[in-house]
Design a protein around this motif. Sequence first.
Motif, short mmCIF file in Angstrom:
data_model
loop_
_atom_site.label_atom_id
_atom_site.label_comp_id
_atom_site.label_asym_id
_atom_site.label_seq_id
_atom_site.Cartn_x
_atom_site.Cartn_y
_atom_site.Cartn_z
N ILE A 7 0.86 -1.17 0.00
CA ILE A 7 0.00 0.00 0.00
C ILE A 7 0.90 1.23 0.00
O ILE A 7 2.08 1.15 0.33
N VAL A 8 0.35 2.35 -0.38
CA VAL A 8 1.11 3.59 -0.37
C VAL A 8 0.37 4.59 0.51
O VAL A 8 -0.86 4.69 0.46
N ALA A 60 8.79 0.10 3.42
CA ALA A 60 9.68 -0.72 2.59
C ALA A 60 10.40 0.14 1.56
O ALA A 60 11.47 -0.22 1.08
N ALA A 61 9.79 1.29 1.21
CA ALA A 61 10.36 2.16 0.18
C ALA A 61 9.73 3.54 0.28
O ALA A 61 8.71 3.72 0.95
N THR A 62 10.34 4.48 -0.41
CA THR A 62 9.82 5.84 -0.48
C THR A 62 10.10 6.44 -1.85
O THR A 62 11.04 6.02 -2.54
N VAL A 63 9.27 7.40 -2.21
CA VAL A 63 9.50 8.17 -3.43
C VAL A 63 8.86 9.54 -3.22
O VAL A 63 7.85 9.67 -2.52
N THR A 64 9.45 10.54 -3.82
CA THR A 64 8.85 11.87 -3.91
C THR A 64 8.42 12.04 -5.36
O THR A 64 9.19 11.77 -6.28
N LEU A 65 7.18 12.46 -5.54
CA LEU A 65 6.62 12.63 -6.88
C LEU A 65 6.03 14.03 -6.95
O LEU A 65 5.13 14.37 -6.18
N ASP A 66 6.58 14.86 -7.85
CA ASP A 66 6.14 16.25 -7.92
C ASP A 66 6.26 16.79 -9.34
O ASP A 66 6.57 16.04 -10.25
N ALA A 102 10.46 -1.19 -9.51
CA ALA A 102 9.75 -1.14 -10.79
C ALA A 102 8.26 -0.89 -10.56
O ALA A 102 7.64 -0.13 -11.30
N ARG A 103 7.70 -1.51 -9.53
CA ARG A 103 6.27 -1.30 -9.22
C ARG A 103 6.03 0.15 -8.81
O ARG A 103 4.99 0.73 -9.16
N ILE A 104 6.96 0.73 -8.06
CA ILE A 104 6.81 2.13 -7.65
C ILE A 104 6.85 3.03 -8.88
O ILE A 104 6.05 3.96 -9.00
N LEU A 105 7.75 2.76 -9.81
CA LEU A 105 7.82 3.57 -11.03
C LEU A 105 6.56 3.40 -11.88
O LEU A 105 6.08 4.36 -12.47
N ASP A 106 6.00 2.19 -11.91
CA ASP A 106 4.73 2.00 -12.61
C ASP A 106 3.62 2.78 -11.92
O ASP A 106 2.78 3.39 -12.58
N TRP A 107 3.61 2.77 -10.59
CA TRP A 107 2.63 3.55 -9.82
C TRP A 107 2.79 5.04 -10.15
O TRP A 107 1.81 5.74 -10.39
N ALA A 108 4.03 5.51 -10.16
CA ALA A 108 4.29 6.92 -10.46
C ALA A 108 3.84 7.26 -11.89
O ALA A 108 3.24 8.32 -12.12
N GLY A 109 4.08 6.37 -12.83
CA GLY A 109 3.63 6.59 -14.20
C GLY A 109 2.11 6.62 -14.29
O GLY A 109 1.54 7.40 -15.06
N ASP A 110 1.46 5.78 -13.50
CA ASP A 110 0.00 5.77 -13.44
C ASP A 110 -0.51 7.09 -12.85
O ASP A 110 -1.47 7.67 -13.36
N GLN A 111 0.14 7.57 -11.79
CA GLN A 111 -0.23 8.86 -11.19
C GLN A 111 -0.08 9.98 -12.23
O GLN A 111 -0.93 10.85 -12.33
N ALA A 112 1.01 9.94 -12.98
CA ALA A 112 1.25 10.95 -14.01
C ALA A 112 0.14 10.91 -15.06
O ALA A 112 -0.40 11.95 -15.44
N ALA A 113 -0.21 9.71 -15.51
CA ALA A 113 -1.27 9.57 -16.51
C ALA A 113 -2.61 10.06 -15.96
O ALA A 113 -3.35 10.77 -16.66
N GLU A 158 -2.26 -4.93 -11.58
CA GLU A 158 -2.89 -4.52 -10.32
C GLU A 158 -2.21 -3.27 -9.78
O GLU A 158 -0.99 -3.22 -9.66
N ARG A 159 -3.00 -2.27 -9.50
CA ARG A 159 -2.45 -1.01 -8.98
C ARG A 159 -2.06 -1.17 -7.52
O ARG A 159 -2.67 -1.93 -6.78
N VAL A 160 -1.04 -0.43 -7.11
CA VAL A 160 -0.66 -0.36 -5.71
C VAL A 160 -1.78 0.38 -4.99
O VAL A 160 -2.23 1.43 -5.46
N ALA A 161 -2.24 -0.14 -3.89
CA ALA A 161 -3.36 0.47 -3.17
C ALA A 161 -2.92 1.72 -2.43
O ALA A 161 -1.85 1.76 -1.84
N PHE A 162 -3.74 2.75 -2.50
CA PHE A 162 -3.49 3.97 -1.74
C PHE A 162 -4.35 3.91 -0.49
O PHE A 162 -5.54 3.61 -0.57
N SER A 163 -3.77 4.18 0.66
CA SER A 163 -4.49 4.05 1.92
C SER A 163 -4.43 5.36 2.68
O SER A 163 -3.43 6.06 2.66
N ASP A 164 -5.53 5.67 3.37
CA ASP A 164 -5.48 6.76 4.33
C ASP A 164 -4.55 6.35 5.45
O ASP A 164 -4.46 5.18 5.81
N ARG A 165 -3.86 7.31 6.00
CA ARG A 165 -2.89 7.03 7.05
C ARG A 165 -3.60 6.57 8.30
O ARG A 165 -4.56 7.17 8.75
N MET A 166 -3.13 5.48 8.88
CA MET A 166 -3.67 4.97 10.14
C MET A 166 -2.63 5.15 11.22
O MET A 166 -1.45 4.96 10.99
#
Length: 181
Positions: free
Chosen positions: A2-3, A63-69, A105-116, A171-179
């Motif tokens: 999840i992200v 497990a990982a982090t990315v900044t997307l802007d 690679a999954r994070i970059l696919d997620w970022a590309g999906d966000q961009a699209a 399958e898209r990476v799930a986005f979750s509200d912060r708990m």
Amino acid sequence: MIVVRAELGDLARLIKFRTDTAAWLRPRGIDQWSLPFPSEHMTASIIRGEVFLFKETPTSDAAATVTLDREADELLWTPEERVVDALYVHKLTVDRAYSGSGLGARILDWAGDQAAQQGAKWLRLDAWTTNSQLQAYYLGLGFKHVRTVNNPAAGGSGWVAQRPAKFATHERVAFSDRMSS
């Protein structure tokens, strides 16, 4: 995975991602991220909601982090390139425990999906000029090398690449509200 959006309380973990990765790269002769990153820059990105953590569960360690802007570095991208809508990947880091799992690679696919989803034409990134292994990794994931900028003001990161923004086909990476933990 999840992200979740990073929060200010995650700053120490984000800094640890960088220091751990720099320590892993150093014996391999790669000086990437050897200088401390200004925490106020990272704090500003967190406040703007641009920093994401990838976790197995909402309460597990990242497990990982990315900044997307949308911040195109003027030293790396031309004025003509900066007017074209793009999202930019920064500070992508995967914890060594997840190395080789395909998470990057999954994070970059997620970022590309966000961009699209946001109507951007490109997903862009830059890499350390001397880190040929990282450059080859990005090329293997469909990024095209645009140019290498050898400007000391770029802080060592002058290899720039891009690939078209595209919706995820798996399958898209799930986005979750912060708990709360």
